[in-house]
Design a protein around this motif. Structure first.
Motif, PDB file in Angstrom:
ATOM      1  N   THR A 251      10.362 -26.558  92.391  1.00  0.00           N
ATOM      2  CA  THR A 251      11.766 -26.296  92.712  1.00  0.00           C
ATOM      3  C   THR A 251      12.627 -26.577  91.491  1.00  0.00           C
ATOM      4  OG1 THR A 251      11.354 -26.896  95.011  1.00  0.00           O
ATOM      5  CG2 THR A 251      13.646 -26.857  94.287  1.00  0.00           C
ATOM      6  N   ASN A 252      13.464 -25.608  91.167  1.00  0.00           N
ATOM      7  CA  ASN A 252      14.387 -25.724  90.043  1.00  0.00           C
ATOM      8  C   ASN A 252      15.798 -25.434  90.517  1.00  0.00           C
ATOM      9  OD1 ASN A 252      12.575 -26.171  87.758  1.00  0.00           O
ATOM     10  ND2 ASN A 252      11.795 -24.139  88.249  1.00  0.00           N
ATOM     11  N   THR A 253      16.742 -25.664  89.615  1.00  0.00           N
ATOM     12  CA  THR A 253      18.134 -25.364  89.896  1.00  0.00           C
ATOM     13  C   THR A 253      18.597 -24.288  88.938  1.00  0.00           C
ATOM     14  OG1 THR A 253      18.478 -27.640  90.602  1.00  0.00           O
ATOM     15  CG2 THR A 253      20.448 -26.343  90.124  1.00  0.00           C
TER      16      THR A 253
ATOM     17  N   ALA B  10      17.709 -18.347  96.219  1.00  0.00           N
ATOM     18  CA  ALA B  10      18.359 -18.923  97.396  1.00  0.00           C
ATOM     19  C   ALA B  10      18.599 -17.884  98.484  1.00  0.00           C
ATOM     20  CB  ALA B  10      19.671 -19.590  96.991  1.00  0.00           C
TER      21      ALA B  10
ATOM     22  N   VAL C 220      12.854 -21.514  93.644  1.00  0.00           N
ATOM     23  CA  VAL C 220      11.494 -22.031  93.786  1.00  0.00           C
ATOM     24  C   VAL C 220      10.562 -21.087  93.030  1.00  0.00           C
ATOM     25  CG1 VAL C 220       9.646 -22.653  95.389  1.00  0.00           C
ATOM     26  CG2 VAL C 220      12.033 -23.018  96.043  1.00  0.00           C
TER      27      VAL C 220
ATOM     28  N   ASP D  30      22.276 -23.082  92.206  1.00  0.00           N
ATOM     29  CA  ASP D  30      21.490 -22.573  93.320  1.00  0.00           C
ATOM     30  C   ASP D  30      20.024 -22.977  93.170  1.00  0.00           C
ATOM     31  OD1 ASP D  30      21.653 -20.912  91.057  1.00  0.00           O
ATOM     32  OD2 ASP D  30      20.718 -19.261  92.124  1.00  0.00           O
ATOM     33  N   ARG D  31      19.349 -23.046  94.285  1.00  0.00           N
ATOM     34  CA  ARG D  31      17.943 -23.442  94.305  1.00  0.00           C
ATOM     35  C   ARG D  31      17.055 -22.245  93.981  1.00  0.00           C
ATOM     36  NH1 ARG D  31      14.619 -24.837  99.634  1.00  0.00           N
ATOM     37  NH2 ARG D  31      12.718 -24.242  98.643  1.00  0.00           N
TER      38      ARG D  31
END
Length: 146
Positions: A42-44, A17, A52, A49-50
């Motif tokens: 895209t993952n968390t 992020a 990629v 938080d993001r």
């Protein structure tokens, strides 16, 4: 180098992020042929938080040669060749960790941030044969660059 003893090369990096995704992609592209497709997932993260995941699989012989030729820019390519026993696993995959910040600047350095995994051809599929094939290929591209 007439033939390339690699089935494919996978390149992968994470864009957190706090990072600019275009810059992280530019770092990954340092090793890729022009206009090569980069996959995004895209993952968390654990804290929401993001993250990629940027990756590319290079499996065409000419494109694999391109990736290998970029590795010859490593200031310590001879050390990498000497370490192949430790860098090739029992599944005949060669692993390198590359510096993402250096790659963003167009430089090639060992470090953190980018992962390179190359599946080495070996017939019979023995680790010793894979190490020998990887050594021969890296020495050939190193010698071509000189």
């Amino acid at each position: 180098m007439p033939s390339v003893p690699f089935h494919y090369v996978d390149l992968r990096t994470f864009c957190y992020a706090t990072e600019d995704e275009k810059r992280v992609e530019q770092a990954l592209r340092t090793f890729l042929p022009e206009e090569y497709e980069v996959e995004r997932v895209t993952n968390t993260g654990f804290h929401g938080d993001r993250i990629v995941v940027l990756s590319a699989r290079v499996d065409n012989a000419d494109d694999v040669r391109h990736v290998l030729s970029r590795l010859t820019d490593l200031p310590n390519i001879d050390a990498v060749i000497d370490q192949l026993e430790d860098r090739v696993d029992d599944n005949n995959s060669l692993f390198l960790r590359l510096d993402k910040q250096a790659a963003f600047r167009g430089e090639v350095r060992l470090g953190e941030g980018l992962t390179l995994r190359a599946k080495v051809e070996a017939y019979p599929a023995k680790r010793e044969k894979a190490v020998a094939n990887a050594r021969e290929a890296l020495e050939a591209v190193r010698d071509e660059a000189i």
